[in-house]
Write an enzyme that holds these catalytic residues in place. Structure first.
Site, PDB file in Angstrom:
ATOM      1  N   ARG A 137      -5.038  -1.919   3.475  1.00 12.30           N
ATOM      2  CA  ARG A 137      -3.673  -1.750   2.966  1.00 12.30           C
ATOM      3  C   ARG A 137      -2.813  -1.139   4.062  1.00 12.30           C
ATOM      4  O   ARG A 137      -3.309  -0.749   5.112  1.00 12.30           O
ATOM      5  CB  ARG A 137      -3.620  -0.909   1.679  1.00 12.30           C
ATOM      6  CG  ARG A 137      -4.657   0.143   1.450  1.00 12.30           C
ATOM      7  CD  ARG A 137      -4.586   1.340   2.345  1.00 12.30           C
ATOM      8  NE  ARG A 137      -3.276   1.978   2.341  1.00 12.30           N
ATOM      9  CZ  ARG A 137      -2.822   2.741   3.306  1.00 12.30           C
ATOM     10  NH1 ARG A 137      -3.571   2.965   4.391  1.00 12.30           N
ATOM     11  NH2 ARG A 137      -1.638   3.293   3.234  1.00 12.30           N
ATOM     12  N   GLN A 163      -3.150   7.957  -1.915  1.00 10.48           N
ATOM     13  CA  GLN A 163      -3.423   7.627  -0.512  1.00 10.48           C
ATOM     14  C   GLN A 163      -3.193   8.810   0.417  1.00 10.48           C
ATOM     15  O   GLN A 163      -3.852   8.931   1.445  1.00 10.48           O
ATOM     16  CB  GLN A 163      -2.551   6.447  -0.058  1.00 10.48           C
ATOM     17  CG  GLN A 163      -2.844   5.136  -0.754  1.00 10.48           C
ATOM     18  CD  GLN A 163      -1.862   4.863  -1.877  1.00 10.48           C
ATOM     19  OE1 GLN A 163      -1.470   5.778  -2.601  1.00 10.48           O
ATOM     20  NE2 GLN A 163      -1.458   3.617  -2.032  1.00 10.48           N
ATOM     21  N   ASP A 188       7.209  -0.656   4.094  1.00  8.78           N
ATOM     22  CA  ASP A 188       6.596  -1.954   3.829  1.00  8.78           C
ATOM     23  C   ASP A 188       7.581  -3.096   4.038  1.00  8.78           C
ATOM     24  O   ASP A 188       7.182  -4.208   4.343  1.00  8.78           O
ATOM     25  CB  ASP A 188       6.039  -1.989   2.408  1.00  8.78           C
ATOM     26  CG  ASP A 188       4.729  -1.234   2.312  1.00  8.78           C
ATOM     27  OD1 ASP A 188       3.672  -1.886   2.307  1.00  8.78           O
ATOM     28  OD2 ASP A 188       4.746   0.007   2.276  1.00  8.78           O
ATOM     29  N   ASN A 236       9.203   1.486   0.475  1.00 10.61           N
ATOM     30  CA  ASN A 236       7.982   2.181   0.875  1.00 10.61           C
ATOM     31  C   ASN A 236       7.276   2.638  -0.397  1.00 10.61           C
ATOM     32  O   ASN A 236       7.742   2.399  -1.512  1.00 10.61           O
ATOM     33  CB  ASN A 236       8.310   3.361   1.795  1.00 10.61           C
ATOM     34  CG  ASN A 236       7.079   3.934   2.462  1.00 10.61           C
ATOM     35  OD1 ASN A 236       6.255   3.195   3.001  1.00 10.61           O
ATOM     36  ND2 ASN A 236       6.911   5.243   2.425  1.00 10.61           N
ATOM     37  N   LYS A 237       6.154   3.283  -0.232  1.00 13.46           N
ATOM     38  CA  LYS A 237       5.348   3.702  -1.378  1.00 13.46           C
ATOM     39  C   LYS A 237       6.187   4.452  -2.404  1.00 13.46           C
ATOM     40  O   LYS A 237       7.039   5.258  -2.055  1.00 13.46           O
ATOM     41  CB  LYS A 237       4.180   4.572  -0.898  1.00 13.46           C
ATOM     42  CG  LYS A 237       3.196   4.985  -1.969  1.00 13.46           C
ATOM     43  CD  LYS A 237       2.631   3.778  -2.735  1.00 13.46           C
ATOM     44  CE  LYS A 237       2.007   2.749  -1.810  1.00 13.46           C
ATOM     45  NZ  LYS A 237       1.629   1.507  -2.540  1.00 13.46           N
TER      46      LYS A 237
END
Length: 353
Positions: free
Chosen positions: A51, A203, A244, A254-255
């Site tokens: 990932r 994460q 991303d 992004n996350k």
């Protein structure tokens, strides 16, 4: 848990297959998986064995080669048709990470432009995948080295907060946001890392802290909802996150949780930087409203390990990413330097993307 210090190489091409660190097993277990087919690579990307946008880009490039190798025709046109069908499968795995699409298009472009036999096209595809792999490693090191120069000059040793994992595990082996932190650590500019745990997949807790431990980088883990408090206490001097997908105007996907972090950073006058390679910029979309947001299995929300943490009657919503407006971003750190979000167009004009 006993850690053995190791260099983090999340993706390795070995003879005729790919070796991936299984990131779903960290930090409890360091485990690798061998990927020998494009179907296996598609599953590895979808299930987050691998990932992080740059790492996905490298992995899908190798996956496209594995698919090219599996074709059973010597007819050029039929081969290219089958390769496009394989690309369709990969495009469906992680819709938000633009590096995936970028790598696929680069592979397809090489395949279509290569004259010769099917075998010669296959060889060209493999060489391109290897090139993408090496380029990402060099790119991330350049991002880190250039970015250190624009970090706040005071205090001398900075405490940097990061979200999710934008480190070696998310790239070819150095990192974007964590690459900046690595470079700051090397140059004596880092006090410590503050890592958000990053719900729901954790994460930050599982991967970012693990990476820091591998290199003896001081790291403090906090829950996501502690960030504003830590800022108010003066514990955070800068925030560096990955991306991303970045729209042409600088809006950044992004996350999930990055948007909230950007809001509280602005409220406390703390600079928030996005670290990403130019391949993460999507000039085909004008702003963040056009970025597709992946929704993942709701089990990630209601289950931790094997334990369910809420009643069965509850409904769930699990977007994997959010979009941070460009106006909340201090600068975008790239391999060609740091720019304001509104200045990205210069890279397209210079044909760097």
């Amino acid at each position: 848990m006993i850690y053995k210090f190791r260099k983090v190489n999340p993706i390795t091409w070995k003879n005729d297959h790919v070796v991936l660190i299984d990131q779903t097993c960290l930090p409890e277990e360091y485990k690798t998986v061998e990927i020998s087919s494009y179907e296996e690579m598609a599953v590895a990307i979808k299930t987050m064995i691998v990932r992080g946008a740059p790492a996905i880009g490298v992995s899908v490039a190798y996956g496209m080669y594995l698919g090219a190798r599996e074709t059973v025709t010597n007819d050029r046109n039929e081969f290219l048709k089958q390769l496009e069908e394989i690309a369709v499968i990969f495009r469906r795995t992680r819709p938000t990470a633009v590096n995936l699409f970028w790598a696929i298009e680069r592979i397809l472009k090489v395949a279509n432009k290569t004259n010769g036999t099917v075998k010669e096209i296959q060889e060209a595809v493999l060489e391109t995948a290897k090139k993408i792999h090496q380029e990402d490693l060099e790119t991330c090191k350049n991002i880190g080295d250039r970015a250190v120069e624009i970090l706040p000059t005071k205090p001398e040793k900075l405490n940097i907060l990061t979200h999710c994992n934008a480190g070696a595990l998310a790239t070819a082996g150095y990192g974007t946001a964590l690459g900046v932190i690595r470079s700051a650590w090397r140059d004596g500019r880092l006090g410590k890392v503050y890592a958000d745990e990053t719900r729901p997949r954790l994460q930050g807790a599982k991967l970012t802290t693990w990476e820091c431990v591998q290199e003896n980088i001081p790291v403090t883990l906090i829950s996501d909802n502690m960030a504003a408090h830590c800022m108010k206490q003066g514990l955070i001097h800068a925030v560096v996150v990955g991306a991303d997908r970045i729209a042409a105007n600088g809006d950044t996907a992004n996350k999930i949780g990055t948007y909230s972090l950007a809001i509280v950073s602005q409220a406390h006058n703390i600079p928030l930087y996005v670290a990403a390679p130019l391949s993460t910029i999507d000039f085909k979309i004008s702003d963040g409203s056009e970025i597709p947001i992946e929704e993942r299995d709701t089990k990630e929300i209601y289950q931790v390990g094997e334990t369910r943490i809420c009643p069965k009657q509850v409904e769930f919503y699990n977007p994997a990413f959010d979009v941070t407006p460009a106006e909340l971003i201090t600068g975008i750190m790239t391999e060609h330097g740091t720019v304001l979000p509104g200045e990205l167009e210069q890279f397209r004009v210079k044909q760097l993307v």
